[in-house]
Design an enzyme around this catalytic site. Sequence first.
Site, short mmCIF file in Angstrom:
data_model
loop_
_atom_site.label_atom_id
_atom_site.label_comp_id
_atom_site.label_asym_id
_atom_site.label_seq_id
_atom_site.Cartn_x
_atom_site.Cartn_y
_atom_site.Cartn_z
N PHE A 281 1.19 -3.60 4.19
CA PHE A 281 1.86 -4.14 4.76
C PHE A 281 3.08 -4.51 4.35
O PHE A 281 3.83 -3.89 3.43
CB PHE A 281 1.69 -5.82 3.70
CG PHE A 281 0.07 -5.41 4.08
CD1 PHE A 281 -0.73 -5.16 5.23
CD2 PHE A 281 -1.10 -6.79 3.10
CE1 PHE A 281 -2.36 -5.33 5.36
CE2 PHE A 281 -2.37 -7.00 3.60
CZ PHE A 281 -2.68 -6.77 4.66
N GLU B 88 -2.62 5.17 13.22
CA GLU B 88 -2.80 6.26 12.23
C GLU B 88 -3.29 7.62 13.29
O GLU B 88 -2.11 8.94 13.12
CB GLU B 88 -3.05 5.77 10.99
CG GLU B 88 -3.08 7.59 10.43
CD GLU B 88 -3.29 7.70 9.19
OE1 GLU B 88 -2.91 8.27 7.99
OE2 GLU B 88 -4.10 6.56 8.36
N CYS C 134 0.65 -1.21 0.24
CA CYS C 134 -0.25 0.05 0.08
C CYS C 134 1.20 1.26 -0.10
O CYS C 134 0.04 2.38 -0.38
CB CYS C 134 -0.92 -0.23 1.40
SG CYS C 134 -1.62 -1.69 1.70
N HIS D 196 -9.88 1.04 -0.98
CA HIS D 196 -8.03 0.97 -1.43
C HIS D 196 -7.67 0.30 -1.98
O HIS D 196 -8.06 -0.95 -2.77
CB HIS D 196 -8.09 0.01 -0.05
CG HIS D 196 -6.77 0.12 0.28
ND1 HIS D 196 -5.60 0.74 -0.80
CD2 HIS D 196 -6.64 -0.71 1.86
CE1 HIS D 196 -4.70 0.19 0.38
NE2 HIS D 196 -4.63 -0.01 1.81
N LYS E 124 -10.22 7.24 0.79
CA LYS E 124 -10.40 5.53 0.74
C LYS E 124 -12.11 5.45 1.11
O LYS E 124 -12.76 4.44 1.12
CB LYS E 124 -9.84 4.72 1.55
CG LYS E 124 -8.08 4.44 0.99
CD LYS E 124 -7.27 3.92 1.64
CE LYS E 124 -5.85 3.48 1.15
NZ LYS E 124 -5.56 4.93 1.84
N HIS F 114 -3.93 7.79 5.53
CA HIS F 114 -3.69 6.69 5.08
C HIS F 114 -5.32 6.25 5.10
O HIS F 114 -6.14 5.43 4.13
CB HIS F 114 -3.46 5.88 6.01
CG HIS F 114 -3.34 4.41 5.15
ND1 HIS F 114 -2.97 3.54 3.95
CD2 HIS F 114 -3.17 2.95 5.27
CE1 HIS F 114 -2.68 2.67 2.95
NE2 HIS F 114 -2.58 1.93 4.33
#
Length: 414
Positions: free
Chosen positions: A400, A315, A164, A341, A336, A304
């Site tokens: 990830f 976050e 990501c 995503h 998002k 994010h």
Amino acid sequence: MRRVVITGLGTVNPLGNDVETSFRRMVAGENGVVPIPNFDTSGYTTHIAAKVQWTPEDHFRAPDLRKLDPFTMWALMATREAQADAGLTLKDASEDERERFGCIIATGIGGITGIEEQFHVLLEKGPRRISPHFIPRIMANAVAGQVAIENGLLGTAFTTSSACASAGHAIGMALRSIQSGESDLVVTGGAESATTPLGLSGFCAAKALSTRNDEPERASRPFDVDRDGFVMGEGCGILLFEELERARARGAKIYAEVKGYASTDDAFHITAPKEDGAGPARAMSRALRDAGVDPTEVDYVNAHGTSTKYNDAIETRAIKTAFGDHARKLAISSTKSMVGHLLGASSAIELVATTMSISQGVVHPTRNLENPDPECDLDYVPREARDLRVRNALSNSLGFGGHNVSICIGQLAD
């Protein structure tokens, strides 16, 4: 060190296949999440995704449809928009100029559509029927290679892949390439087309996705206490980065200045973020130092904001660590919440949105934020857009592998 500005934007995403349409719909808080239309999802736990609406034949000739995966086609489409937006035809520049034109475009997964198609051919018809275009179609670096070929870009050209955070790393490398003097102009961003039977299966197996199948328009709900996972998205974001004096010399429209970039890693777990948020906090703080921007000079953070339990809370923690008391004065929102995503392309579409916010003086809302999580207690611009003069902004991406990227852009300072 040379300064870098954004002079062109392009996108293909679930809210629209151009920047003007998609940003207008973002500001309106519209929904791009729908029941998946192109394959049977009855055996899956998740039946929804944020899908690009398009007809490939409207944009590509039949031979190209066989040679290109959707993620590459979307990057080509968005690059065409970005260079037109910048008032350029890149391939018409002199060879000397094009030797200093780069192309750094990311993908997290690459050509999974072509992999699945050709695997079925292998099983049904045998190895001799596999397409000769298979490998050059599905390789991750096809996206940078094909954009460079179509536009005659002779400078540095490569693909980054870090889940990501993929497009965030590509954008950072584009910034560094111009700052260092290697390039004068770089086409950068990311593209992803992983909403396939196998792609969906993998994320379902990981229990990462929302299962709010009966209400797709309410499924992506970052920072809301009722969030239950992210929604897969697809598409592309492309930005044209240009050295400031070159842009000025040709009278270019300048959207924003790219001021700073940083990346870190949690070194903790391959999929789970570290709970203290130290990694993304370091990325934000380092990006601000790289930009020479004080935390109090930041007005907006494009988060994010995945709509997963751990990411949103961690976050939030990271933003508080990086900004201290100023965290409560920030406007923060999640793209998002509307487009899902986009995996390896998420940094790119989100930086396109952030750029538009700086240019137009408005930040889009976080859709579906109805019942804020007590752990997520900052100002996430719930439900409605906000007029805001954005001096400087951060765009965050957490991937990830523990990868964290933060990019600082802002109004051009004389």
